[in-house]
Design a protein around this motif. Sequence first.
Motif, PDB file in Angstrom:
ATOM      1  N   SER A  78       0.870  -1.166  -0.091  1.00  0.00           N
ATOM      2  CA  SER A  78       0.210   0.025   0.055  1.00  0.00           C
ATOM      3  C   SER A  78       0.810   1.340   0.025  1.00  0.00           C
ATOM      4  CB  SER A  78      -0.957   0.235   1.336  1.00  0.00           C
ATOM      5  OG  SER A  78      -1.425   1.337   1.500  1.00  0.00           O
ATOM      6  N   GLU A  79       0.490   2.159  -0.675  1.00  0.00           N
ATOM      7  CA  GLU A  79       1.151   3.593  -0.718  1.00  0.00           C
ATOM      8  C   GLU A  79       1.122   4.136   0.750  1.00  0.00           C
ATOM      9  OE1 GLU A  79      -0.178   6.322  -3.753  1.00  0.00           O
ATOM     10  OE2 GLU A  79      -0.061   7.946  -2.435  1.00  0.00           O
ATOM     11  N   GLU A  80       0.404   3.336   1.746  1.00  0.00           N
ATOM     12  CA  GLU A  80       0.259   4.165   3.144  1.00  0.00           C
ATOM     13  C   GLU A  80       1.040   3.097   4.285  1.00  0.00           C
ATOM     14  OE1 GLU A  80      -0.581   7.124   3.676  1.00  0.00           O
ATOM     15  OE2 GLU A  80      -1.577   7.313   1.710  1.00  0.00           O
ATOM     16  N   ILE A  98      -2.358  -1.332  -3.544  1.00  0.00           N
ATOM     17  CA  ILE A  98      -3.460  -0.315  -3.410  1.00  0.00           C
ATOM     18  C   ILE A  98      -2.850   1.088  -3.132  1.00  0.00           C
ATOM     19  CG2 ILE A  98      -5.449  -1.739  -2.568  1.00  0.00           C
ATOM     20  CD1 ILE A  98      -4.637  -0.961   0.361  1.00  0.00           C
ATOM     21  N   ASP A  99      -3.598   2.355  -3.878  1.00  0.00           N
ATOM     22  CA  ASP A  99      -3.376   3.333  -3.302  1.00  0.00           C
ATOM     23  C   ASP A  99      -4.819   3.703  -2.706  1.00  0.00           C
ATOM     24  OD1 ASP A  99      -3.501   5.883  -2.634  1.00  0.00           O
ATOM     25  OD2 ASP A  99      -2.577   6.844  -4.643  1.00  0.00           O
ATOM     26  N   PRO A 100      -4.919   3.440  -1.534  1.00  0.00           N
ATOM     27  CA  PRO A 100      -6.178   3.432  -0.830  1.00  0.00           C
ATOM     28  C   PRO A 100      -6.979   4.763  -0.835  1.00  0.00           C
ATOM     29  CG  PRO A 100      -4.518   2.953   1.058  1.00  0.00           C
ATOM     30  CD  PRO A 100      -3.772   3.630  -0.245  1.00  0.00           C
ATOM     31  N   LEU A 101      -6.414   5.792  -1.038  1.00  0.00           N
ATOM     32  CA  LEU A 101      -7.139   7.136  -1.280  1.00  0.00           C
ATOM     33  C   LEU A 101      -6.310   8.022  -2.210  1.00  0.00           C
ATOM     34  CD1 LEU A 101     -10.083   7.898  -0.550  1.00  0.00           C
ATOM     35  CD2 LEU A 101      -8.900   9.755   1.032  1.00  0.00           C
ATOM     36  N   ASP A 102      -6.303   8.024  -3.683  1.00  0.00           N
ATOM     37  CA  ASP A 102      -5.517   8.807  -4.232  1.00  0.00           C
ATOM     38  C   ASP A 102      -6.246  10.092  -4.506  1.00  0.00           C
ATOM     39  OD1 ASP A 102      -3.428   9.455  -6.006  1.00  0.00           O
ATOM     40  OD2 ASP A 102      -4.959   9.235  -7.738  1.00  0.00           O
ATOM     41  N   GLY A 103      -5.252  11.148  -4.446  1.00  0.00           N
ATOM     42  CA  GLY A 103      -5.733  12.623  -4.451  1.00  0.00           C
ATOM     43  C   GLY A 103      -6.527  13.078  -3.123  1.00  0.00           C
ATOM     44  N   LEU A 239       4.953  10.606  -8.816  1.00  0.00           N
ATOM     45  CA  LEU A 239       3.821   9.384  -8.547  1.00  0.00           C
ATOM     46  C   LEU A 239       4.735   8.081  -8.736  1.00  0.00           C
ATOM     47  CD1 LEU A 239       1.223  10.847 -10.984  1.00  0.00           C
ATOM     48  CD2 LEU A 239       1.314  10.867  -8.569  1.00  0.00           C
ATOM     49  N   ARG A 240       4.091   7.145  -7.862  1.00  0.00           N
ATOM     50  CA  ARG A 240       4.714   5.857  -7.570  1.00  0.00           C
ATOM     51  C   ARG A 240       4.163   4.840  -8.630  1.00  0.00           C
ATOM     52  NH1 ARG A 240       3.445   9.469  -2.803  1.00  0.00           N
ATOM     53  NH2 ARG A 240       1.870   9.872  -4.443  1.00  0.00           N
ATOM     54  N   LEU A 241       5.163   4.088  -9.083  1.00  0.00           N
ATOM     55  CA  LEU A 241       5.046   2.860  -9.994  1.00  0.00           C
ATOM     56  C   LEU A 241       4.165   1.794  -9.499  1.00  0.00           C
ATOM     57  CD1 LEU A 241       6.308   1.720 -12.592  1.00  0.00           C
ATOM     58  CD2 LEU A 241       8.229   0.707 -11.207  1.00  0.00           C
ATOM     59  N   PHE A 243       1.767   1.700  -7.183  1.00  0.00           N
ATOM     60  CA  PHE A 243       0.359   2.094  -6.623  1.00  0.00           C
ATOM     61  C   PHE A 243      -0.616   2.952  -7.696  1.00  0.00           C
ATOM     62  CE2 PHE A 243       3.418   1.885  -3.079  1.00  0.00           C
ATOM     63  CZ  PHE A 243       3.137   0.467  -2.742  1.00  0.00           C
ATOM     64  N   GLU A 244       0.266   3.703  -8.414  1.00  0.00           N
ATOM     65  CA  GLU A 244      -0.349   4.628  -9.123  1.00  0.00           C
ATOM     66  C   GLU A 244      -0.317   4.180 -10.784  1.00  0.00           C
ATOM     67  OE1 GLU A 244       1.401   7.808  -7.232  1.00  0.00           O
ATOM     68  OE2 GLU A 244      -0.233   8.395  -5.999  1.00  0.00           O
ATOM     69  N   ALA A 245       0.982   4.509 -11.208  1.00  0.00           N
ATOM     70  CA  ALA A 245       1.447   4.447 -12.590  1.00  0.00           C
ATOM     71  C   ALA A 245       0.983   3.006 -13.285  1.00  0.00           C
ATOM     72  CB  ALA A 245       2.886   4.591 -12.668  1.00  0.00           C
TER      73      ALA A 245
HETATM   74 MG    MG Z   1      -1.844   8.637  -4.889  1.00  0.00          MG
END
Ligand code: MG
Length: 299
Positions: A78-80, A98-103, A239-241, A243-245
């Motif tokens: 997770s990103e977190e 997971i990116d649990p809550l992007d933005g 940005l993260r490979l 979790f996001e990209a």
């Molecule tokens: Mg994010």
Amino acid sequence: MTTLREYLDSTSCEEKLKDLIELVSDQAIPIRKAFISNQEYVDSENIYGEKQIALDKWSNEHLMKTFRESKLVKEAASEEEAEVVEFPDAEASYAVTIDPLDGSSLVQVNLAVGTIVGVYEKSVMEEGRNLKAAFYMLYGPLTVLGLTVREGVHFFALNEENEYVMTQKDVRIPEGKLYASGALKRDWLPEHQRFIEYLEKEGYKLRYSGSFVADVHQYLKYGGVFSYPAYRGKETGKLRLLFEANPMGFIVSEAGGRISDGKKNLLEIRPEKLDHRIPIYVGSKGIIEKMENEYDIEV
Ligand code: MG
Ligand code: AHM
């Protein structure tokens, strides 16, 4: 209207993967409910040194609990979280990012944010092209699910009965004329600057919200090129490979688009570490190929 389950049953997906996709996408319902009481910033930072709002933590903990109880997930990144979380009791071997809550910086201004999910066969430290499934839940006026199980991209929305129904089948990204670039303009590197000037000259229209998942959803529909480039002071980009990209880029590629680090297909890059960051150019195929061929973008 086709429900999510009916759609999944029409694919060649394994039963356990169908169950996992359905279970995770249904977590949009409790996550949305948690918005009202988790608006404030908390006294902690994630591993990237970014301030967290309570909803970042809540969504992360909620999804990790969901994974543990489901017994469908062997490992989750997770990103977190600083480390991969292992679930030794799992009865399936899926590895999930997971990116649990992007933005999440937009939560306090009530703009669209979302959850981004990638599913691999066994390990999260894989090239994006090996994703078995990728999807996002976008919390806007509607709750929208954008999904691929390597059989095209499809959009669903939650109806009044909290059931996902298909709203668009076989999404194809058009060669549209939107553009966006993250980072401060004064820090852009010269080739990136030159590329953006070309887009502006060609009549591309600026659309950037501060929520990657919401922006990419828009680009999927209308086409163009969203970027978060390498910039002076942060040559890796923001940005993260994992979790996001990768998950969002995989979805765009399945819809006929492309994702690039400025030089090559980003989905072919093997992650070096969990928090691998990467410059991103994602959107319509034609314009991304032109960028790769005619601009010597700094990576
Ligand atoms: Mg994010
Ligand atoms: P987050 O996952 O903590 O929300 O960070 C990622 C977000 C993306 O959604 C968005 O594209 C970008 O960060 C916005 O960054 P900036 O505030 O620099 O424009």
